[in-house]
Scaffold this motif. Structure first.
Motif, PDB file in Angstrom:
ATOM      1  N   SER A   1     -29.512  21.121  -1.057  1.00 16.86           N
ATOM      2  CA  SER A   1     -30.054  21.673   0.189  1.00 16.86           C
ATOM      3  C   SER A   1     -29.623  20.797   1.358  1.00 16.86           C
ATOM      4  CB  SER A   1     -31.575  21.736   0.112  1.00 16.86           C
ATOM      5  OG  SER A   1     -32.113  20.420   0.046  1.00 16.86           O
ATOM      6  N   ALA A   2     -29.820  21.317   2.555  1.00 17.77           N
ATOM      7  CA  ALA A   2     -29.469  20.559   3.764  1.00 17.77           C
ATOM      8  C   ALA A   2     -30.274  19.269   3.846  1.00 17.77           C
ATOM      9  CB  ALA A   2     -29.692  21.424   4.998  1.00 17.77           C
ATOM     10  N   SER A   3     -31.535  19.304   3.426  1.00 15.53           N
ATOM     11  CA  SER A   3     -32.368  18.091   3.497  1.00 15.53           C
ATOM     12  C   SER A   3     -31.895  17.026   2.506  1.00 15.53           C
ATOM     13  CB  SER A   3     -33.843  18.434   3.250  1.00 15.53           C
ATOM     14  OG  SER A   3     -34.012  18.987   1.965  1.00 15.53           O
ATOM     15  N   VAL A   4     -31.442  17.445   1.311  1.00 11.87           N
ATOM     16  CA  VAL A   4     -30.917  16.485   0.334  1.00 11.87           C
ATOM     17  C   VAL A   4     -29.618  15.887   0.854  1.00 11.87           C
ATOM     18  CG1 VAL A   4     -29.918  16.259  -1.986  1.00 11.87           C
ATOM     19  CG2 VAL A   4     -32.033  17.537  -1.669  1.00 11.87           C
ATOM     20  N   LEU A   5     -28.754  16.716   1.427  1.00 11.39           N
ATOM     21  CA  LEU A   5     -27.496  16.213   1.988  1.00 11.39           C
ATOM     22  C   LEU A   5     -27.750  15.239   3.121  1.00 11.39           C
ATOM     23  CD1 LEU A   5     -25.364  19.487   1.994  1.00 11.39           C
ATOM     24  CD2 LEU A   5     -24.974  17.460   0.589  1.00 11.39           C
ATOM     25  N   ALA A   6     -28.740  15.527   3.955  1.00  9.75           N
ATOM     26  CA  ALA A   6     -29.050  14.640   5.083  1.00  9.75           C
ATOM     27  C   ALA A   6     -29.624  13.317   4.597  1.00  9.75           C
ATOM     28  CB  ALA A   6     -30.033  15.333   6.027  1.00  9.75           C
ATOM     29  N   ALA A   7     -30.401  13.352   3.513  1.00 12.48           N
ATOM     30  CA  ALA A   7     -31.029  12.129   3.012  1.00 12.48           C
ATOM     31  C   ALA A   7     -30.077  11.264   2.183  1.00 12.48           C
ATOM     32  CB  ALA A   7     -32.251  12.484   2.178  1.00 12.48           C
ATOM     33  N   ALA A   8     -29.024  11.874   1.644  1.00 10.38           N
ATOM     34  CA  ALA A   8     -28.088  11.119   0.809  1.00 10.38           C
ATOM     35  C   ALA A   8     -27.325  10.111   1.650  1.00 10.38           C
ATOM     36  CB  ALA A   8     -27.127  12.069   0.120  1.00 10.38           C
ATOM     37  N   GLN A   9     -27.089   8.963   1.062  1.00 15.27           N
ATOM     38  CA  GLN A   9     -26.364   7.906   1.771  1.00 15.27           C
ATOM     39  C   GLN A   9     -24.869   7.955   1.492  1.00 15.27           C
ATOM     40  OE1 GLN A   9     -28.286   4.355   0.370  1.00 15.27           O
ATOM     41  NE2 GLN A   9     -30.273   4.936   1.221  1.00 15.27           N
ATOM     42  N   THR A  10     -24.440   9.003   0.838  1.00 18.58           N
ATOM     43  CA  THR A  10     -23.052   9.130   0.420  1.00 18.58           C
ATOM     44  C   THR A  10     -22.682  10.613   0.345  1.00 18.58           C
ATOM     45  OG1 THR A  10     -21.517   8.552  -1.365  1.00 18.58           O
ATOM     46  CG2 THR A  10     -23.745   9.083  -2.011  1.00 18.58           C
ATOM     47  N   PRO A  11     -21.412  10.970   0.386  1.00 16.02           N
ATOM     48  CA  PRO A  11     -21.039  12.382   0.157  1.00 16.02           C
ATOM     49  C   PRO A  11     -21.473  12.809  -1.252  1.00 16.02           C
ATOM     50  CG  PRO A  11     -19.174  11.133   1.026  1.00 16.02           C
ATOM     51  CD  PRO A  11     -20.245  10.140   0.703  1.00 16.02           C
ATOM     52  N   LEU A  12     -21.948  14.036  -1.377  1.00 21.01           N
ATOM     53  CA  LEU A  12     -22.371  14.565  -2.676  1.00 21.01           C
ATOM     54  C   LEU A  12     -21.371  15.608  -3.159  1.00 21.01           C
ATOM     55  CD1 LEU A  12     -26.216  15.013  -2.098  1.00 21.01           C
ATOM     56  CD2 LEU A  12     -25.029  13.129  -3.242  1.00 21.01           C
ATOM     57  N   TYR A  13     -21.194  15.673  -4.475  1.00 19.81           N
ATOM     58  CA  TYR A  13     -20.254  16.582  -5.109  1.00 19.81           C
ATOM     59  C   TYR A  13     -20.988  17.375  -6.181  1.00 19.81           C
ATOM     60  CZ  TYR A  13     -16.771  13.513  -2.967  1.00 19.81           C
ATOM     61  OH  TYR A  13     -16.034  12.789  -2.082  1.00 19.81           O
ATOM     62  N   TYR A  14     -20.447  18.562  -6.499  1.00 24.52           N
ATOM     63  CA  TYR A  14     -21.013  19.353  -7.599  1.00 24.52           C
ATOM     64  C   TYR A  14     -19.872  19.954  -8.404  1.00 24.52           C
ATOM     65  CZ  TYR A  14     -20.155  23.447  -4.623  1.00 24.52           C
ATOM     66  OH  TYR A  14     -19.574  24.401  -3.842  1.00 24.52           O
ATOM     67  N   PRO A  15     -20.101  20.158  -9.719  1.00 31.23           N
ATOM     68  CA  PRO A  15     -19.034  20.703 -10.580  1.00 31.23           C
ATOM     69  C   PRO A  15     -18.900  22.208 -10.401  1.00 31.23           C
ATOM     70  CG  PRO A  15     -21.006  20.300 -11.878  1.00 31.23           C
ATOM     71  CD  PRO A  15     -21.292  19.805 -10.481  1.00 31.23           C
ATOM     72  N   THR A  16     -17.667  22.687 -10.441  1.00 34.13           N
ATOM     73  CA  THR A  16     -17.431  24.132 -10.349  1.00 34.13           C
ATOM     74  C   THR A  16     -17.133  24.745 -11.710  1.00 34.13           C
ATOM     75  OG1 THR A  16     -15.086  23.762  -9.874  1.00 34.13           O
ATOM     76  CG2 THR A  16     -16.578  23.971  -7.985  1.00 34.13           C
ATOM     77  N   GLN A  17     -16.825  23.910 -12.710  1.00 29.65           N
ATOM     78  CA  GLN A  17     -16.593  24.388 -14.076  1.00 29.65           C
ATOM     79  C   GLN A  17     -17.538  23.643 -15.002  1.00 29.65           C
ATOM     80  OE1 GLN A  17     -12.448  23.915 -14.966  1.00 29.65           O
ATOM     81  NE2 GLN A  17     -11.812  25.302 -13.355  1.00 29.65           N
ATOM     82  N   LEU A  18     -18.385  24.406 -15.697  1.00 33.77           N
ATOM     83  CA  LEU A  18     -19.387  23.825 -16.575  1.00 33.77           C
ATOM     84  C   LEU A  18     -19.063  24.151 -18.025  1.00 33.77           C
ATOM     85  CD1 LEU A  18     -22.539  24.956 -14.549  1.00 33.77           C
ATOM     86  CD2 LEU A  18     -21.215  22.862 -14.276  1.00 33.77           C
TER      87      LEU A  18
END
Length: 193
Positions: free
Chosen positions: A65-82
């Motif tokens: 979410s936007a709030s998690v991205l704002a609170a993170a101290q680093t760029p966040l990534y997510y997998p597109t192939q599981l």
């Protein structure tokens, strides 16, 4: 003198039996064609149904979410192939605590893959951490590297991806998921916006 031959039952027309055989063969051919078509239709339909519900992976959406991205101290990534049957449990995403963002991937039989992301450490010896892996495999990829292997007496599969600013770590005890599958999942990571 000329005598006329009498027709007997033995001298039945030669075309009658072969005509019946031809008609029977045509009917049999039509039946076989219908049976073949129905069989192919059922097999193709069953295969497509199997692929649609069990193999096909739905599109993975950004779990942060936007709030998690704002609170993170680093760029966040997510997998597109599981791995097959897995999905990101969006309810499992936690706001960064002590600089670590955590999310869980849920499997078809309640198995789990855990993923954490944090700022790449500057003083921690990640290479020393990798020496704890059994069957260590390292791959250089764009924007960093991926290491995978086994820990905890070969019970836990683990994979790690290093970016310039982020360290992504994932692990599972699911016997159906290999360390290579975790590494492939980390290879498919996408930057979250």
């Amino acid at each position: 003198m000329f005598t006329r031959r009498r027709k007997t039952d033995d001298a039945a027309p030669a075309t009658a039996p072969s005509h019946n055989v031809t008609v029977r063969r045509r009917r049999l051919s039509k039946r076989l064609a219908v049976i073949s078509f129905v069989t192919c239709f059922v097999l193709v339909g069953g295969g497509l149904t199997y692929w649609w519900f069990l193999v096909r992976q739905p599109a993975v959406v950004n779990p942060f979410s936007a709030s998690v991205l704002a609170a993170a101290q680093t760029p966040l990534y997510y997998p597109t192939q599981l791995p097959n049957g897995y999905r990101i449990d969006t309810k499992s995403v936690t706001a960064p605590q002590a600089g670590v963002t955590v999310l869980t991937l849920a499997g078809p039989k309640n198995q789990q893959i855990y993923m954490s992301e944090e700022a790449r450490p500057t003083k921690y010896d990640i290479g020393g951490f990798y020496t704890k892996f059994t069957d260590l495999k390292e791959v250089v990829v764009s924007e960093g590297s991926i290491a995978s292997g086994l820990i905890n007496n070969n019970q836990t599969k683990i994979a790690s991806r290093l970016y310039d600013k982020t360290w992504v770590l994932t692990n599972t005890n699911d016997p159906g998921v290999s360390a290579a599958q975790l590494a492939a999942m980390l290879k498919s990571m996408k930057l979250s916006y």
